[in-house]
Design a protein around this motif. Structure first.
Motif, PDB file in Angstrom:
ATOM      1  N   ASN A  10       0.992  -1.096   0.101  1.00 55.38           N
ATOM      2  CA  ASN A  10      -0.142  -0.034  -0.089  1.00 55.38           C
ATOM      3  C   ASN A  10       0.974   1.043  -0.003  1.00 55.38           C
ATOM      4  O   ASN A  10       1.809   1.302   0.787  1.00 55.38           O
ATOM      5  N   SER A  11       0.330   2.158  -0.647  1.00 54.40           N
ATOM      6  CA  SER A  11       1.159   3.565  -0.705  1.00 54.40           C
ATOM      7  C   SER A  11       0.134   4.437  -1.732  1.00 54.40           C
ATOM      8  O   SER A  11      -0.637   3.995  -2.371  1.00 54.40           O
ATOM      9  N   VAL A  12       0.567   5.725  -1.933  1.00 54.48           N
ATOM     10  CA  VAL A  12      -0.053   6.711  -2.639  1.00 54.48           C
ATOM     11  C   VAL A  12      -0.198   6.194  -3.979  1.00 54.48           C
ATOM     12  O   VAL A  12      -1.044   6.489  -5.082  1.00 54.48           O
ATOM     13  N   LEU A  13       0.839   5.408  -4.391  1.00 53.36           N
ATOM     14  CA  LEU A  13       0.761   4.691  -5.816  1.00 53.36           C
ATOM     15  C   LEU A  13      -0.559   4.389  -6.174  1.00 53.36           C
ATOM     16  O   LEU A  13      -1.031   4.292  -7.319  1.00 53.36           O
ATOM     17  N   LYS A  14      -1.097   3.117  -5.170  1.00 55.69           N
ATOM     18  CA  LYS A  14      -2.512   2.598  -5.418  1.00 55.69           C
ATOM     19  C   LYS A  14      -3.656   3.710  -5.757  1.00 55.69           C
ATOM     20  O   LYS A  14      -4.267   3.243  -6.472  1.00 55.69           O
ATOM     21  N   PHE A  32      -5.785  12.606 -15.904  1.00 55.71           N
ATOM     22  CA  PHE A  32      -5.180  11.412 -16.337  1.00 55.71           C
ATOM     23  C   PHE A  32      -3.738  11.526 -16.781  1.00 55.71           C
ATOM     24  O   PHE A  32      -2.956  11.006 -16.374  1.00 55.71           O
ATOM     25  N   ARG A  33      -3.437  12.785 -17.451  1.00 57.42           N
ATOM     26  CA  ARG A  33      -2.114  12.963 -17.848  1.00 57.42           C
ATOM     27  C   ARG A  33      -1.116  13.237 -16.469  1.00 57.42           C
ATOM     28  O   ARG A  33      -0.401  12.675 -16.236  1.00 57.42           O
ATOM     29  N   LYS A  34      -1.805  13.861 -15.660  1.00 58.58           N
ATOM     30  CA  LYS A  34      -1.016  14.465 -14.479  1.00 58.58           C
ATOM     31  C   LYS A  34      -0.952  13.040 -13.524  1.00 58.58           C
ATOM     32  O   LYS A  34       0.323  12.871 -12.952  1.00 58.58           O
ATOM     33  N   VAL A  39       2.680   8.847 -11.248  1.00 62.05           N
ATOM     34  CA  VAL A  39       3.225   7.354 -11.332  1.00 62.05           C
ATOM     35  C   VAL A  39       4.481   7.354 -11.617  1.00 62.05           C
ATOM     36  O   VAL A  39       5.248   6.540 -11.236  1.00 62.05           O
ATOM     37  N   GLY A  40       4.796   7.962 -12.840  1.00 53.78           N
ATOM     38  CA  GLY A  40       6.277   8.130 -13.551  1.00 53.78           C
ATOM     39  C   GLY A  40       7.148   8.567 -12.050  1.00 53.78           C
ATOM     40  O   GLY A  40       8.364   7.884 -12.019  1.00 53.78           O
TER      41      GLY A  40
END
Ligand SMILES: O=P(O)(O)OC[C@H]1O[C@H](OP(=O)(O)OP(=O)(O)O)[C@H](O)[C@@H]1O
Ligand SMILES: O=c1cc[nH]c(=O)[nH]1
Ligand SMILES: [Mg+2]
Length: 219
Positions: A10-14, A32-34, A39-40
């Protein structure tokens, strides 16, 4: 081959991933782009833990500190179109990286779901002794990453290779394990169930390129 599946923890990535997948939220193209860019950044941060570092001495206003900086010459390569926003996320963290750009798209056979991967454009710096980071959000069949790597390989042999994707399938990962250099490291935000009959990822997030930039004419 080393595979890192980051959404296992679990992290903010999810949180960002959930927004990228959500059929209502993903229609907001700017968001979506942001989220793709963010995620990048998170993939870049996780990947940075595997780099070599060298000791440096930094002068602070109150003294000096022995610390470390990245000791690798990075080349970030985004795969057009859909890799552009993810590429920017990596560049936000790896400030002085060199950059490469390559195009890859699915060229469909007439009246059929079958396709070939077409590579038409490559701009690439010298790769000897460099760490190449190949980025594309979708690792579906793995044929685009394969075609991109094979084209780049003609220009030189990097010291290290990293692949970064947002959503992958087990088939796509297996394909890369069979076709890329065995010392390649793969960084994936999440691994989904399977491919559908059009080789789209299920549940995936849909067509990443179209969600980022709008639809395009089919080839
Ligand atoms: O693993 P694969 O089966 O090769 O599929 C993944 C590829 O499909 C998408 O690109 P697409 O061909 O849709 O081009 P686009 O970036 O212009 O949307 C995606 O960005 C990958 O490059
Ligand atoms: O699911 C998929 C597969 C390929 N390309 C996409 O954009 N999405
Ligand atoms: Mg697309």
């Amino acid at each position: 081959m080393e595979i890192h599946h980051l959404a296992q923890n679990n992290s903010v990535l999810k949180h960002f991933l959930a927004e990228l997948r959500n059929v209502n939220i993903q229609q907001d193209r700017m968001r979506f782009r942001k989220n793709m860019e963010r995620v990048g950044e998170l993939l870049a941060y996780e990947m940075s833990k595997s780099f070599h570092y060298k000791e440096i001495n930094v002068e602070t206003p109150l003294g000096s500190k022995q610390t470390h900086e990245i000791d690798e010459e990075l080349v970030i390569c985004g795969i057009f179109r859909a890799g552009l926003a993810l590429h920017q996320g990596f560049l936000n963290y790896f400030d002085n990286a060199d950059n490469a750009f390559i195009s890859a798209y699915r060229k469909h056979h007439k009246n059929s779901d079958a396709f070939e991967i077409e590579v038409e454009y490559l701009a690439c710096p010298a790769l000897e002794n460099k760490t190449l980071i190949l980025v594309d959000p979708m690792l579906a069949t793995g044929r685009s990453f394969e075609a991109a790597y094979k084209a780049i390989e003609q220009t030189g042999s990097p010291k290290n290779i990293h692949i970064a994707a947002v959503v992958a399938t087990p088939e796509g990962i297996e394909h890369l394990e069979e076709t890329l250099r065995p010392d390649t490291k793969i960084w994936i935000a999440d691994i989904d169930e399977r491919l559908d009959e059009k080789d789209y990822i299920v549940p995936g997030l849909g067509d990443a390129g179209d969600l980022l930039y709008g639809s395009k004419l089919q080839h």
